[in-house]
Design an enzyme around this catalytic site. Structure first.
Site, mmCIF file in Angstrom:
data_model
loop_
_atom_site.group_PDB
_atom_site.id
_atom_site.type_symbol
_atom_site.label_atom_id
_atom_site.label_comp_id
_atom_site.label_asym_id
_atom_site.label_seq_id
_atom_site.Cartn_x
_atom_site.Cartn_y
_atom_site.Cartn_z
ATOM 1 N N ASP A 1 -92.627 8.730 -25.652
ATOM 2 C CA ASP A 1 -91.213 8.656 -25.998
ATOM 3 C C ASP A 1 -90.573 10.041 -26.077
ATOM 4 O OD1 ASP A 1 -90.999 5.861 -26.170
ATOM 5 O OD2 ASP A 1 -91.830 5.862 -28.188
ATOM 6 N N ASP B 1 -83.076 15.835 -49.253
ATOM 7 C CA ASP B 1 -83.929 16.555 -48.308
ATOM 8 C C ASP B 1 -83.228 16.708 -46.971
ATOM 9 O OD1 ASP B 1 -85.956 16.827 -50.116
ATOM 10 O OD2 ASP B 1 -87.307 15.362 -49.205
ATOM 11 N N ALA C 1 -79.929 3.298 -30.098
ATOM 12 C CA ALA C 1 -81.227 3.510 -29.454
ATOM 13 C C ALA C 1 -82.202 4.222 -30.372
ATOM 14 C CB ALA C 1 -81.050 4.293 -28.155
ATOM 15 N N ALA D 1 -86.233 4.678 -34.789
ATOM 16 C CA ALA D 1 -87.112 5.840 -34.832
ATOM 17 C C ALA D 1 -87.069 6.462 -36.232
ATOM 18 C CB ALA D 1 -86.708 6.836 -33.741
ATOM 19 N N TYR D 2 -86.707 7.737 -36.323
ATOM 20 C CA TYR D 2 -86.711 8.412 -37.624
ATOM 21 C C TYR D 2 -85.741 7.743 -38.603
ATOM 22 C CZ TYR D 2 -86.810 12.274 -40.956
ATOM 23 O OH TYR D 2 -86.959 13.029 -42.082
ATOM 24 N N ASN D 3 -84.637 7.234 -38.106
ATOM 25 C CA ASN D 3 -83.675 6.539 -38.959
ATOM 26 C C ASN D 3 -84.328 5.402 -39.734
ATOM 27 O OD1 ASN D 3 -80.798 5.562 -39.691
ATOM 28 N ND2 ASN D 3 -81.651 3.806 -38.591
ATOM 29 N N LEU D 4 -85.165 4.619 -39.064
ATOM 30 C CA LEU D 4 -85.841 3.508 -39.731
ATOM 31 C C LEU D 4 -86.848 4.019 -40.753
ATOM 32 C CD1 LEU D 4 -86.351 0.478 -40.022
ATOM 33 C CD2 LEU D 4 -87.937 0.622 -38.096
ATOM 34 N N GLN E 1 -84.375 19.531 -30.779
ATOM 35 C CA GLN E 1 -83.776 20.849 -30.566
ATOM 36 C C GLN E 1 -83.218 21.354 -31.897
ATOM 37 O OE1 GLN E 1 -81.412 20.526 -26.554
ATOM 38 N NE2 GLN E 1 -81.457 18.513 -27.508
#
Length: 262
Positions: A51, A151, A159, A163-166, A223
């Site tokens: 990914d 933090d 989309a 990912a990190y959001n979840l 990035q």
């Protein structure tokens, strides 16, 4: 068949792969079996990797207008297809398309530098030291949270919502949702704030408070920009990317399944 649709007999593929041995081995087999075309002359770009590599390829070639069909040689492969080499032209011709749009991030540093970057999944702000971050959040020019002690905080596309959001306990957004997810990362004050759902045309501004004492970095996918004082993020609808998935394995279906996975 619509004009310009891919067909198994004529589809021209551009294979590019991550430098990991497993990806390079599969890349060599694909080129040997199906040949290879340059990005400029192909019908579809076929990244071979995981990914993270898919995100790199999307950012590098998002302006080509070519669809992307990923082959998973990574760990999760949420944005990829199974690494089967057989009947690849047929699978691509029959694939289900998903159109996604990226976020554009404009970050201003303490030194006065302005950096622009593109994110497929999310734009995130993180504390750089043991000190918690303090961040003011504005939406469309209006301050909505005077000070979030945390933090970090992130703005996610549909989309990227799985990912990190979840992982940060943000909501999963259907791919077709006209929304963005604003999600705190380990919020300390206000402790009970769980984030917000914003319309896709929202422009979000993050301002770091006490930057000298509480330095913050901004990250567009992978990035990073260090020591930011102001970050603006919004969806760029002028850029459209088409991801192709095997029949019955569309990104919409994967996101739906994720909501019932426990």
């Amino acid at each position: 068949m619509p004009e310009g649709a891919l067909t198994a007999k004529t589809v021209k593929m551009c294979f590019i792969g991550h430098d990991r041995p497993a990806a390079q081995e599969t890349l060599a087999e694909l080129k040997d079996r199906y040949g290879n075309h340059d990005v400029e002359k192909c019908d579809v770009i076929v990244p071979v990797g995981g990914d993270g590599y898919m995100l790199d390829v999307l950012r590098a070639h998002m302006h080509t207008g070519k669809p992307f069909y990923g082959i998973n040689r990574g760990t999760v492969g949420f944005m990829m297809n199974d690494a089967r080499l057989e009947e690849l032209p047929e699978r691509i011709a029959d694939a289900e398309p998903t159109i996604i749009h990226p976020l554009v991030m404009t970050a201003t540093t303490m030194g006065g530098e302005t950096v622009t970057a593109t994110a497929i999944n999310e734009v995130s702000l993180f504390r750089e030291t043991r000190q918690s971050a303090r961040i003011r959040i504005s939406v469309n020019g209006k301050v909505r949270m005077e000070s979030l002690t945390c933090d970090g905080v992130l703005l996610s596309t549909p989309a990227g919502s799985t990912a990190y959001n979840l992982s940060a306990h943000g909501p999963i957004l259907p791919i077709s949702a006209q929304m963005l997810a604003l999600t705190p990362i380990s919020a300390f004050r206000p402790r009970r704030w769980r984030g917000a759902l914003l319309p896709r045309d929202a422009s979000v501004t993050f301002e770091t408070l006490e930057s000298d004492k509480r330095p913050v970095s901004a990250v567009a996918d992978n990035q990073e920009v260090r020591d930011v004082i102001r970050v603006e993020a919004r969806e760029n609808r002028d850029i459209s990317m088409t991801l192709l998935f095997d029949r019955g394995q569309s990104l919409e279906e994967r996101v739906l399944r994720e909501q019932f996975d426990y």
